[in-house]
Design an enzyme around this catalytic site. Structure first.
Site: not given
Length: 350
Positions: A23, A135-136, A294, A305
């Site tokens: 990644d 957050d995406n 948050q 995962d």
């Protein structure tokens, strides 16, 4: 004495097979997403137009490298949750003979996962760009070597198949359907014929949409089906379930044809910060996730995962499904506080 017996039998009890990817994680901006036509929250396979993106992300943003790939992440989290013995999880997948491949091998070893990679030199080790905005996370996977996994060159080899036979629980992410359906079917049939537990993840809307034939070939062998709310909705549309209600979708997915009649299929759908839906007999139960402020969320990239990893860590120890869900929620809650699918040294889960 009994604990040591339990410990040795846990070794290689969990088997995972999938796409080992490195990644490349970075916090990017909207312009970057727009330039490459990316949605803020999505998983796609890299196309020709994304090739330069992998170079640009490294040049333009501060990147972190993490050993990834959905299935590998999940078995690594399961191992972390269990701690001892080491090598509870076996992992198969294909890498290149290169620097990134070497990193993946080292990271698997550090995580105490018993990784047996099929190594080839035609293609480089696969990478996945995790483009984070708030957050995406938008994931773009360049499978490369991961796409070269060959049943006859690896899975069928006697010493490798022995590790498959040793396992009691099997987990494969739907992403691997794009690589080697025949490998998945061989493992799934083995699990079904021996009354072991085979788990599959829907993984991404594109799997439900563009690989639905492969998905439905595997479905009769699936004892536990995982997915999130977006994948569940895509699956329902493709199967003409004619409902958008997640509990109804779970029930309908549960009742699809199944080979091993000794186990009723269980369907588990996560919904981000909303509760997790699980079929239980003819009922559907929703379990609330753990509260989190948050401001403590660093990266939601590995949450799905991690949830599966936590779930599997208890499943492989014969714990109740309620305990499996609790562990899944715990693991996801820990992972989202860290960058990538990384975690502290030890879990604090009772």
């Amino acid at each position: 004495m009994l604990t040591s017996v339990v410990r040795t039998t846990l070794q290689n009890a969990l088997f995972g097979m999938g796409n080992p990817l490195l990644d490349i994680c970075a916090v990017v901006d909207k312009d970057f997403l727009d330039k490459y036509g990316l949605k803020p929250n999505d998983q796609i396979l890299a196309e020709e137009k994304h090739k330069e993106m992998f170079e640009e992300i490294v040049k333009k943003f501060k990147v972190e490298y993490h050993a990834g790939g959905a299935t590998q992440n999940s078995v690594k989290v399961a191992q972390w949750m269990i701690q001892e013995p080491h090598k509870v999880a076996t992992f198969f997948g294909c890498i290149g003979k290169d620097k990134f491949g070497k990193i993946l091998k080292e990271k698997a070893e550090e995580a105490h996962v018993d990784a047996h990679y099929y190594e080839q030199s035609e293609e480089p080790t696969g990478t996945c760009a995790a483009c984070i905005t708030g957050d995406n996370r938008s994931l773009v996977a360049n499978l490369a070597a991961a796409n070269c996994y060959k049943k006859e060159k690896h899975l069928d080899l006697e010493e490798n198949w022995k590790l498959v036979e040793k396992a009691q629980v099997y987990y494969i992410a739907g992403f691997f359907l794009t690589v080697s359906l025949e490998s998945i079917l061989k493992v799934a049939k083995h699990a079904s014929e021996n009354n072991k537990i085979f788990c599959l993840n829907l993984s991404a809307p594109f799997i439900c949409e563009f690989f639905k034939e492969a998905l439905m070939k595997v479905m009769p062998y699936v004892d536990i089906l995982f997915g999130n709310e977006t994948e569940a909705a895509a699956f329902a549309r493709e199967r003409d379930f004619e409902t958008e209600d997640i509990e109804e979708i779970a029930k309908k997915a549960q009742s699809l044809p199944k080979e091993n009649k000794k186990r009723q299929r269980i369907v588990v759908f996560t919904q981000g910060k909303e509760g997790t839906v699980m079929t239980k007999g003819d009922k559907v139960e929703t379990s609330p996730v753990l509260e989190i402020d948050q401001s403590e969320i660093v990266d939601t990239n590995g949450a799905g995962d991690a949830f599966v990893g936590g779930f599997l860590s208890q499943l492989v120890q014969d714990k109740t499904f309620e305990q499996c869900i609790r562990a899944g929620h715990y693991a996801a809650n820990v992972i989202i506080r860290h960058a990538g699918c990384t975690f502290p040294e030890k879990p604090d889960f009772q």
